[in-house]
Design an enzyme around this catalytic site. Sequence first.
Site, short mmCIF file in Angstrom:
data_model
loop_
_atom_site.label_atom_id
_atom_site.label_comp_id
_atom_site.label_asym_id
_atom_site.label_seq_id
_atom_site.Cartn_x
_atom_site.Cartn_y
_atom_site.Cartn_z
N ALA A 108 0.76 -1.25 0.00
CA ALA A 108 0.00 0.00 0.00
C ALA A 108 0.79 1.31 0.00
O ALA A 108 0.26 2.34 -0.40
CB ALA A 108 -0.97 0.01 1.17
N PRO A 110 3.21 4.46 -0.89
CA PRO A 110 2.88 5.51 0.09
C PRO A 110 1.38 5.80 0.26
O PRO A 110 1.02 6.62 1.08
CB PRO A 110 3.60 6.74 -0.48
N GLY A 111 0.52 5.14 -0.53
CA GLY A 111 -0.90 5.31 -0.23
C GLY A 111 -1.76 5.84 -1.36
O GLY A 111 -2.92 6.18 -1.13
N GLY A 112 -1.21 5.91 -2.58
CA GLY A 112 -2.00 6.42 -3.71
C GLY A 112 -3.30 5.65 -3.87
O GLY A 112 -4.39 6.22 -3.91
N LYS A 113 -3.15 4.31 -3.95
CA LYS A 113 -4.36 3.52 -4.18
C LYS A 113 -5.23 3.46 -2.94
O LYS A 113 -6.46 3.50 -3.02
CB LYS A 113 -3.99 2.11 -4.65
N GLU A 131 1.75 -2.52 4.45
CA GLU A 131 3.03 -2.20 3.82
C GLU A 131 4.13 -2.92 4.61
O GLU A 131 4.19 -2.81 5.82
CB GLU A 131 3.25 -0.68 3.83
N ARG A 136 8.15 3.01 5.19
CA ARG A 136 7.10 3.33 4.21
C ARG A 136 5.71 3.24 4.83
O ARG A 136 4.80 3.98 4.46
CB ARG A 136 7.23 2.41 2.99
N ASP A 176 -0.89 -4.10 -5.72
CA ASP A 176 -0.13 -3.18 -6.58
C ASP A 176 1.33 -3.55 -6.31
O ASP A 176 2.00 -2.93 -5.48
CB ASP A 176 -0.46 -1.74 -6.17
N CYS A 229 3.78 -1.15 -12.41
CA CYS A 229 4.12 0.00 -13.24
C CYS A 229 5.28 -0.37 -14.16
O CYS A 229 6.16 0.44 -14.42
CB CYS A 229 4.45 1.22 -12.38
N1 SAM Z 1 0.16 0.96 -3.95
C1 SAM Z 1 1.13 1.98 -3.67
C2 SAM Z 1 0.56 3.32 -4.02
O1 SAM Z 1 -0.35 3.39 -4.84
O2 SAM Z 1 1.01 4.33 -3.45
C3 SAM Z 1 2.47 1.70 -4.33
C4 SAM Z 1 3.00 0.34 -3.99
S1 SAM Z 1 4.59 -0.01 -4.63
C5 SAM Z 1 4.30 -0.27 -6.29
C6 SAM Z 1 4.86 -1.62 -4.03
C7 SAM Z 1 5.01 -1.74 -2.54
O3 SAM Z 1 5.20 -3.13 -2.22
C8 SAM Z 1 6.22 -1.01 -1.96
O4 SAM Z 1 5.80 -0.09 -0.99
C9 SAM Z 1 7.08 -2.10 -1.36
O5 SAM Z 1 7.70 -1.72 -0.15
C10 SAM Z 1 6.07 -3.20 -1.11
N2 SAM Z 1 6.69 -4.57 -1.06
C11 SAM Z 1 7.97 -4.91 -1.23
N3 SAM Z 1 8.14 -6.24 -1.07
C12 SAM Z 1 6.92 -6.76 -0.77
C13 SAM Z 1 6.45 -8.06 -0.47
N4 SAM Z 1 7.23 -9.12 -0.47
N5 SAM Z 1 5.15 -8.19 -0.18
C14 SAM Z 1 4.30 -7.12 -0.20
N6 SAM Z 1 4.72 -5.88 -0.49
C15 SAM Z 1 6.00 -5.69 -0.77
#
Ligand code: SAM
Length: 426
Positions: A108, A110-113, A131, A136, A176, A229
């Site tokens: 989740a 930084p929280g956009g979704k 998260e 984060r 995400d 992304c």
């Molecule tokens: N959804 C967020 C937004 O809209 O602001 C962006 C999420 S970003 C693409 C992916 C997130 O997954 C990161 O914050 C990262 O720290 C986290 N992440 C990393 N490894 C992970 C894991 N094994 N399981 C779940 N989340 C993980």
Amino acid sequence: MKLPEKFLERMQTDLKAEYDDFLKSYEDKPYTALRVNTLKLSVADFQKTVDFCGENVNWCENGFYYDGKKGNHPSSIAGLFYSQEPSAMITAETIDIKEGDKVLDLCAAPGGKSTQLAAKLNGTGLLVSNEVVPGRAKILCENIERMGIKNTIVTNMYPEKMESHFSEFFDKIIVDAPCSGEGMFRKDEIAVQEWSIEHTYSCAQRQLSILDSAYKMLATGGQLVYSTCTFARVENEDVAEKFKHKYEDIKLVKMHRLMPHKVKGEGHFCALFEKGGKRKNEKRIPITETKREITNIYREFEEENLNTTLGGVFVSFGDFLYLVPSGMISLDKIKCVRPGLQLGEIRKGRFIPSHHLCMALKKDEFRRTISLTDEEISLYIKGEAISHIGEKGYGAMLYNGTYPIGWYKLSDNIAKNHYPKHLRKV
Ligand code: SAM
């Protein structure tokens, strides 16, 4: 910008005739956008309040392009909008969030979704925003707080550790996923440096393992949206196909790809799934409510300072008191960093209201308010006190005469500054 050779070769194979247009898109500046926080105001009111709201983002009715440099603007401090990469807005738009749903955002920060999902829930149901990275998760909490979201639990766990606790619990899940970030290249040089073909494959493995956990937590009849992304097929269509084939009751409903040479955005992939079967009614352990003496301390504060009576389940976590969203189950064994709306801290029997509470209330719910000019707001967020003649007690500082930005406490005609120290702009 020097893009990795192997990335370019693969894109050329994948895109064929579109490749030249794709490559040309790297000459354009990245697009920046905002999403109006409809928990606080309508799009029409936002457009009347600020002068920087540009053209609408095609796939998100509350999304608008802007120059991306308004983080210190009073409307941002008041949580009236969230800055978000425009194509990233597609994920939450793809899943059918209904008021009252129990929603999990598994990756989740930084929280956009999460903030977009919370606006769709409109204060109803439950959102669990998870998260794994502690730093984060803290930023995620700050964004949930600034946007005034009441019905969200923030957890800090690896997905596999959540599975047994939340088995088949959620109506909707958003994954995400962490990815190789090819859609970030135009904005982030580090994403270019960290990229390799091998990394796209290891990301795909991790994505499938996160989806396995999501599957276990999704209720039958529920929906799951998976997004990245990146442009790598191994992390997008291939992951979606593998996930669908692994589980008999998973149906792949649709897939979208936004590409930077076709839309005004950095690019995003998302796939929507449904889980078949009939909903079971499982028995869950309810959350334990705090003692009446503690709630009473809050109720006294409420009576003296607010024009509203908040209802729900009150829970203590350390010295802090929270209002937990309805439908939440026991948090035993859950690493929870924010179990709902943080009301305040109880210090030596006295109640000190939290910033989260101020941001979640509307002007009329405060007994006292002070409307600040933009110049006064810049002093307030530095921590300065403001002279004011009025009734003693806690009240909210307002932006534009309407939107709370933080607490003050008035005594001897001085409004003492209660803007959180860690948020001050000094
Ligand atoms: N959804 C967020 C937004 O809209 O602001 C962006 C999420 S970003 C693409 C992916 C997130 O997954 C990161 O914050 C990262 O720290 C986290 N992440 C990393 N490894 C992970 C894991 N094994 N399981 C779940 N989340 C993980």
